[in-house]
Design an enzyme around this catalytic site. Structure first.
Site: not given
Ligand code: CP3
Length: 339
Positions: A25, A38, A29, A74, A149
């Site tokens: 990640r 954002r 944020r 994502d 999910y």
């Molecule tokens: O690693 C990186 O920088 C690449 C981007 C990336 C995102 N999601 C961006 C994102 C990656 C590799 C993911 C994978 C992802 N998404 C996983 C596996 C990794 C992990 O964290 O376990 C999972 C379970 C998700 C599902 C998901 N998408 C969740 C639970 C959330 C919201 C809460 C959170 O953890 O941020 C998202 C949205 C998301 N995906 C955001 C980002 C940067 C947040 C978006 C925002 O509100 O700005």
């Protein structure tokens, strides 16, 4: 030349001048410039456009000398190719959760044109923009984590609807996992063709079932997906989260790198699986406490883990409230290690 990419050398367990570092990640944020973007764009808009996704992918690399870029997208991004609609609030929310065989049957045959073309284009643009020595990582969700999910409808603690579905409708689950496994293998291969040096499979919700049920219901599909990607010659990083009881089982899956969370003794995993590289595993919570705590945790990790085949990372995604100084401290410790 690609052979000098530190992450790739570590994956092959070749000697490196220092350990490679990237952060799960890393484009999230905790970065003020991400929060600024954002204010203008939704997450879906940012990740849905190749240009914006490339821009966000590059943000952490502008600030820190990280050894890999991971495409800003994502795990849900490729699912429109199976007819799945979703939104984010802030995690994924599924329009029509899959709760029975009819739900599985309603998935469309894999539509290759909808298999996240924006991610494929962002990989090409990112490769052209990053230094030669920086690795480019593709990724996908593991079939079970995606199913979590799709069945539950959104992220819910311990995913009870999913667990009930697995217990009562194993055949429907198996068909769902088979479809996801096939689609994700294709997706990862497409990512490699677009320039990804290696791919990470995120099994964030790996640990929800017992070992016996995991072996019976889940392993065959994850194994198939990894084998298909391996046959295409693509290095595989397998990340499991909150699943210490499955560590040995995951260690027998075909992947070059075992990526573990902070609950697991990574030095022990490394010692027991000499033919594997390892990735991880500082507790992201420690970074919240600032530079000194981060520095101590990073030094402790480097001291315990053999540098051969070690990719430094956190044990899960970096948390939104992480101070930037903590990331500076982590980079500094890894870059200045002497060995
Ligand atoms: O690693 C990186 O920088 C690449 C981007 C990336 C995102 N999601 C961006 C994102 C990656 C590799 C993911 C994978 C992802 N998404 C996983 C596996 C990794 C992990 O964290 O376990 C999972 C379970 C998700 C599902 C998901 N998408 C969740 C639970 C959330 C919201 C809460 C959170 O953890 O941020 C998202 C949205 C998301 N995906 C955001 C980002 C940067 C947040 C978006 C925002 O509100 O700005």
């Amino acid at each position: 030349m690609s052979k000098d990419r530190l992450v790739l050398k570590a994956i092959r367990r070749e000697p490196t001048e220092r350990r490679p570092l990237w952060i799960m990640r890393q484009a999230g944020r905790y970065l003020p410039e991400y929060r600024e973007l954002r204010k203008i764009y939704s997450f879906k808009a940012l990740s849905g456009s190749a240009e914006l996704s490339t821009k966000v992918t590059l943000l952490p690399l502008k600030r820190y000398p990280l050894d890999a870029a991971i495409i800003f997208a994502d795990i849900m991004s490729p699912l429109p190719a199976l007819g799945i609609n979703f939104d984010f609030d802030p995690g994924p929310v599924i329009e029509n959760p899959i709760r029975d065989q009819a739900g599985v049957d309603a998935l469309t045959p894999l539509d290759l044109e909808k298999l996240a073309p924006e991610v494929i284009e962002a990989l090409k643009q990112t490769r052209a923009a990053i230094p030669e020595e920086t690795s480019l990582l593709g990724f996908c969700g593991a079939p079970w984590t995606l199913a979590a999910y799709l069945v539950e409808g959104r992220g819910v603690k311990d995913f009870p609807t999913l667990r009930a579905f697995a217990a009562t409708q194993p055949e429907a689950l198996s068909m769902l996992l088979a479809k996801l496994s096939e689609a994700m293998a294709t997706y990862l291969i497409n990512q490699a063709h677009a320039g990804a040096d290696a791919v990470q499979v995120f099994d964030s919700w790996a640990g929800l079932l017992s070992l016996g049920n995991w072996e019976r219901l889940i392993r065959p599909h994850l194994q198939k997906m990894l084998e298909t990607v391996g046959e295409a010659g693509i290095p595989r990083i397998l990340f499991l989260q909150n699943a210490p009881h499955l560590m040995e089982a995951y260690s027998s899956l075909p992947a070059e790198v075992l990526a573990v969370d902070w609950r697991v003794d990574i030095a022990d995993v490394q010692a027991r699986h000499e033919n594997r590289a390892v990735q991880g595993n500082i507790d992201p919570a420690i970074l919240l406490h600032g530079a000194a705590s981060t520095r101590a945790a990073a030094k402790d990790l480097l001291q315990r883990v053999n540098p051969k085949g070690h990719i430094v990372n956190l044990g899960h995604g970096i948390l939104p409230k992480t101070p930037l100084e903590s990331v500076d401290a982590l980079v500094d410790v890894v870059h200045n290690e002497k060995y």
